[in-house]
Structures are given as C-alpha cells and as structure tokens.
Design an enzyme around this catalytic site. Structure first.
Site, short mmCIF file in Angstrom:
data_model
loop_
_atom_site.label_atom_id
_atom_site.label_comp_id
_atom_site.label_asym_id
_atom_site.label_seq_id
_atom_site.Cartn_x
_atom_site.Cartn_y
_atom_site.Cartn_z
N HIS A 98 -16.07 -28.13 109.86
CA HIS A 98 -15.98 -26.72 109.46
C HIS A 98 -15.74 -26.61 107.96
O HIS A 98 -15.12 -27.48 107.37
CB HIS A 98 -14.85 -25.99 110.21
CG HIS A 98 -13.53 -26.69 110.14
ND1 HIS A 98 -13.22 -27.79 110.91
CD2 HIS A 98 -12.44 -26.46 109.37
CE1 HIS A 98 -12.00 -28.20 110.62
NE2 HIS A 98 -11.50 -27.42 109.68
N HIS A 100 -13.93 -24.12 105.14
CA HIS A 100 -13.04 -22.98 104.93
C HIS A 100 -13.62 -22.17 103.78
O HIS A 100 -13.97 -22.75 102.74
CB HIS A 100 -11.66 -23.46 104.49
CG HIS A 100 -10.92 -24.28 105.50
ND1 HIS A 100 -9.88 -23.78 106.24
CD2 HIS A 100 -11.05 -25.57 105.89
CE1 HIS A 100 -9.39 -24.73 107.04
NE2 HIS A 100 -10.09 -25.83 106.84
P1 5GP Z 1 -8.47 -28.17 109.19
O1 5GP Z 1 -7.09 -28.49 108.75
O2 5GP Z 1 -8.89 -28.96 110.40
O3 5GP Z 1 -9.47 -28.25 108.06
O4 5GP Z 1 -8.43 -26.64 109.57
C1 5GP Z 1 -8.40 -26.13 110.86
C2 5GP Z 1 -8.18 -24.63 110.76
O5 5GP Z 1 -8.43 -24.07 112.02
C3 5GP Z 1 -6.74 -24.26 110.37
O6 5GP Z 1 -6.75 -23.50 109.16
C4 5GP Z 1 -6.25 -23.44 111.56
O7 5GP Z 1 -5.47 -22.33 111.20
C5 5GP Z 1 -7.54 -23.02 112.25
N1 5GP Z 1 -7.43 -22.87 113.68
C6 5GP Z 1 -6.86 -23.75 114.55
N2 5GP Z 1 -6.96 -23.31 115.82
C7 5GP Z 1 -7.61 -22.12 115.76
C8 5GP Z 1 -8.02 -21.19 116.75
O8 5GP Z 1 -7.80 -21.35 117.95
N3 5GP Z 1 -8.67 -20.07 116.33
C9 5GP Z 1 -8.94 -19.85 114.99
N4 5GP Z 1 -9.59 -18.72 114.68
N5 5GP Z 1 -8.58 -20.72 114.04
C10 5GP Z 1 -7.92 -21.83 114.41
#
Ligand code: 5GP
Ligand code: ZN
Length: 134
Positions: A98, A100
């Site tokens: 993903h 951001h």
């Molecule tokens: P990472 O740290 O893996 O780059 O970011 C994962 C992101 O996914 C985090 O910013 C977290 O807040 C978001 N996230 C985790 N679980 C969910 C969810 O169930 N729904 C949504 N909309 N975002 C999520």
C-alpha cells in the site's frame, strides 16, 4: 489472502471509507490518520510489498496516488507525503502492499526523518554497491 485485513476490505468483508476504485486498485481512508484525508492506495491483488509487486501494478498505483494527492491539494493541503513502507524494519505493519498519501500543512509540525552525516568517501562507496546490484 485469507487472513489479510486489506484483502478483507477489498472483498467488502470489512468496511472502509472508500474514495476511489477501479479494476485493479482500491483507495480508502486510513483508520488512524496522520492528518485528516490520509489515504491508503492498495492493489486489489495481494502483493506483500515493493519486492514482489508486478511493475504494471505499481505503475498504475502511483498514478492513482498522484490523483489522490491532487485532490487533497485542491482541498487545501499545502503538500503531501507519498510513502511506502517495505518490511517490518521500515514500519510495515500490514503485509499487503500500500502507499500512504498524507496531506501536509505548513503548520502541522510533523517531525521529519533525522539525517545522518556520512563519513568521508561513504557516499561514493555505497553508490558503487547499489549500481553493482541493479
Ligand atoms: P503500514 O505501517 O503497514 O505501512 O500501514 C498500515 C496502515 O493501515 C496504518 O496506517 C493503519 O492505521 C492502517 N490500517 C490498519 N488496519 C486498518 C483497517 O482495518 N482499516 C483502515 N482503513 N486502515 C487500517
Ligand atoms: Zn492482502
């Protein structure tokens, strides 16, 4: 993938605030936003991170991240950060690729990464190593 939260969101088994969808990509609001409007752009096909995602998928995804970025700018953001965390060491928590897209304001005072001053010759050395691995 069965136990993947983002795959479940894509299959509509878990709700989300969707902002964009096409054949291969879904974009929805992060549940814990850094700033309001913080959006995640996700491929519908499960890839873990930058190391295994197909090139055409990542190319399309970045186009959509640009689209979201422009929308956030039109809404008043002074800038945006587009970040991709690859692997636990880089802060990746959800093992489904993903990007951001984070709207920034000149006044939000978020910390930037601390930079390290390299030693004499280190930049040349590391550039050589990277080039040899490409
Ligand atoms: P990472 O740290 O893996 O780059 O970011 C994962 C992101 O996914 C985090 O910013 C977290 O807040 C978001 N996230 C985790 N679980 C969910 C969810 O169930 N729904 C949504 N909309 N975002 C999520
Ligand atoms: Zn997944």
């Amino acid at each position: 993938m069965q136990d993947c939260i983002f795959c479940k969101i894509i299959k509509k088994e878990i709700p989300c605030e969707k902002v964009y969808e096409d054949e291969t990509v879904l974009a929805f609001l992060d549940i814990n936003p850094v700033n309001l409007g913080h959006t995640l752009v996700v491929p519908k096909k499960h890839f873990e991170n930058i190391y295994d995602i197909e090139e055409n998928e990542v190319t399309h995804l970045i186009k959509i991240a640009k689209k979201i970025s422009i929308a956030l700018k039109k809404m008043g953001a002074d800038g945006t950060n587009i970040t991709i965390n690859n692997g636990k060491a880089a802060g990746q928590v959800i093992p489904h690729f993903h990007t951001h897209v984070i709207p920034r304001s000149v006044e939000d005072n978020l910390p930037l990464w601390p930079a390290k001053k390299p030693k004499e010759g280190e930049l040349k050395e590391v550039a050589k190593k990277i080039i040899s691995m490409l």
